[in-house]
Design a protein around this motif. Structure first.
Motif, PDB file in Angstrom:
ATOM      1  N   ARG A 146      17.673   9.727  33.962  1.00 55.14           N
ATOM      2  CA  ARG A 146      17.411  10.617  35.038  1.00 55.14           C
ATOM      3  C   ARG A 146      16.204  10.308  36.124  1.00 55.14           C
ATOM      4  NH1 ARG A 146      20.142  14.492  36.578  1.00 55.14           N
ATOM      5  NH2 ARG A 146      19.351  16.078  38.093  1.00 55.14           N
TER       6      ARG A 146
ATOM      7  N   GLY B 249      15.289   7.420  36.276  1.00 57.71           N
ATOM      8  CA  GLY B 249      15.122   5.865  36.965  1.00 57.71           C
ATOM      9  C   GLY B 249      14.240   4.742  36.139  1.00 57.71           C
TER      10      GLY B 249
ATOM     11  N   ARG C  25       6.350   8.276  34.834  1.00 59.28           N
ATOM     12  CA  ARG C  25       6.855   7.947  36.443  1.00 59.28           C
ATOM     13  C   ARG C  25       5.704   8.092  37.265  1.00 59.28           C
ATOM     14  NH1 ARG C  25      12.018  10.632  39.241  1.00 59.28           N
ATOM     15  NH2 ARG C  25      10.381  12.387  39.369  1.00 59.28           N
TER      16      ARG C  25
ATOM     17  N   ASN D 241       7.651   1.634  34.343  1.00 61.08           N
ATOM     18  CA  ASN D 241       8.995   1.671  34.851  1.00 61.08           C
ATOM     19  C   ASN D 241       9.865   1.470  33.599  1.00 61.08           C
ATOM     20  OD1 ASN D 241       8.607  -1.104  34.266  1.00 61.08           O
ATOM     21  ND2 ASN D 241       8.637  -1.751  36.371  1.00 61.08           N
TER      22      ASN D 241
ATOM     23  N   LYS E 274      13.338   2.597  32.276  1.00 62.47           N
ATOM     24  CA  LYS E 274      14.129   2.026  31.503  1.00 62.47           C
ATOM     25  C   LYS E 274      13.716   2.364  30.182  1.00 62.47           C
ATOM     26  CE  LYS E 274      16.474  -1.523  29.266  1.00 62.47           C
ATOM     27  NZ  LYS E 274      17.812  -1.760  29.005  1.00 62.47           N
TER      28      LYS E 274
END
Ligand code: AN7
Length: 336
Positions: A88, A90, A63, A68, A92
């Motif tokens: 958790r 965010g 992250r 992403n 994929k």
């Protein structure tokens, strides 16, 4: 130490805070199966395996790096953990799994946590080569060739030290061979800090039908004897070409340890004994370390790392029931 999960050890980690579900702080219980044998129950982690330690850090770095999407090849537990921790964070998650070689519980977790499940024909090794060759251009790879995974997984050594000091042997089931190195790294750091003056021997346990490192060790070979079609009931370690084999050899050589292999019957016997004597429910690969510890005559204090929870692989457990049609039948069963 402040912080929850692996972040309790922030001073020893490459990052100081991040994604967590309180992973770690798992039970270290004295086994009644053998003198001087302790069991570190990693099934008590949030998704039921030790992978959560590495995933908390791996997903945090992904992250921070602006990813992403994350991707893993997996025999199941890495997929389950990546799915949950990516959710958790965010992100994929894409998980590449060897069709028909993944225990049901892990498949369910990957699906439940919303990972895109990509099924490939072949074994784990095929799935991993796809991720390495193609996956990394499109998604951040979180398999254990990613050093952040191992940085998270080394925290197991710190926990053992806090509760037991520096044991003489650490017995670990070995598949892709990252965890045995990660734990060794943790103890080596404890040595450098002057907290352990004698470091544990690292004992790597493989399943007889999937034992590239144990076979090489036994034959004095400097490199693994890769297994084309790995076969074992312990599907988590059904791996023929461990990506971290160099690191695993380093851990075993530097620590004065060894690689051994156990057969499936030993693994299943250890799974039952562990559950019925110590109350610890392990999936087969998690019981392989106990099978190894029981088979070896290791001097001093040993810690067997039980790497995954029994519920991961319900299909390997034989369930026998006693039909009771009346209260008389109940009484007769109870008074046997
Ligand atoms: C229960 C259990 N016990 C032991 C291992 C072996 O650890 P490594 O030697 O560090 O690979 C695994 C590994 C699983 C995967 O490799 C995967 O999930 O893709 C495991 O799930």
């Amino acid at each position: 130490p402040k912080g929850s999960g692996i972040w309790r050890y922030a001073t020893m980690l490459p990052m100081k805070a991040g994604v967590t579900m309180g992973e770690g702080r798992t039970p270290l219980v004295e086994s009644r199966l053998k003198r001087n044998l302790w069991v570190k129950f990693e099934g008590a982690n949030p998704t039921g395996s030790f992978k959560d330690r590495g995933m908390a850090l791996g997903v945090t770095v992904a992250r921070e790096a602006g990813a992403n999407k994350v991707i893993v090849a997996s025999t199941g537990n890495t997929a389950a953990s990546a799915a949950a921790y990516a959710a958790r964070a965010g992100l994929k998650a894409y998980v590449v799994l060897p069709r028909g070689n993944v225990a049901r519980g892990k498949l369910v977790q990957a699906a439940l946590h919303g990972a895109e499940i990509l099924a490939v024909e072949g074994y784990f090794d095929k799935a991993l080569s796809l991720v390495v060759e193609y996956g990394t251009r499109y998604a951040y790879p979180l398999n254990s060739f990613n050093p952040w995974r191992l940085e998270g997984q080394k925290t197991l050594a710190y926990e053992v030290y806090e509760e037991l000091g520096c044991p003489d042997n650490i017995v670990v089931p070995v598949g892709n061979a990252g965890n045995i190195y990660a734990i060794w790294k943790g103890f080596r750091e404890l040595g450098e800090l002057g907290l352990c003056n004698k470091l544990p021997r690292m004992i790597g346990v493989q399943a007889a039908g999937a034992a590239p490192l144990a076979r090489a060790w036994r034959e004095g070979s400097q490199s693994p004897l890769f297994v084309e079609s790995p076969s074992t009931i312990a599907s988590a370690i059904r791996i023929g070409k461990p990506v971290n084999w160099v690191k695993a050899f380093i851990a075993v050589r530097e620590s004065g340890g060894m690689f051994v292999e156990v057969d499936d019957a030993d693994i299943l016997r250890a799974q039952l004994a562990l559950a019925r004597v110590d109350g610890v429910g392990a999936e087969p690969a998690g019981a392989a370390s106990v099978a190894g510890a029981l088979a070896l005559d290791l001097p001093g204090i040993s810690v067997a790392v039980v790497t995954g929870h029994a519920l991961k692989d319900p299909d390997v457990v034989e369930v026998r029931t006693t039909p009771v049609a009346s209260q008389e039948e109940l009484v007769s069963v109870l008074s046997r």
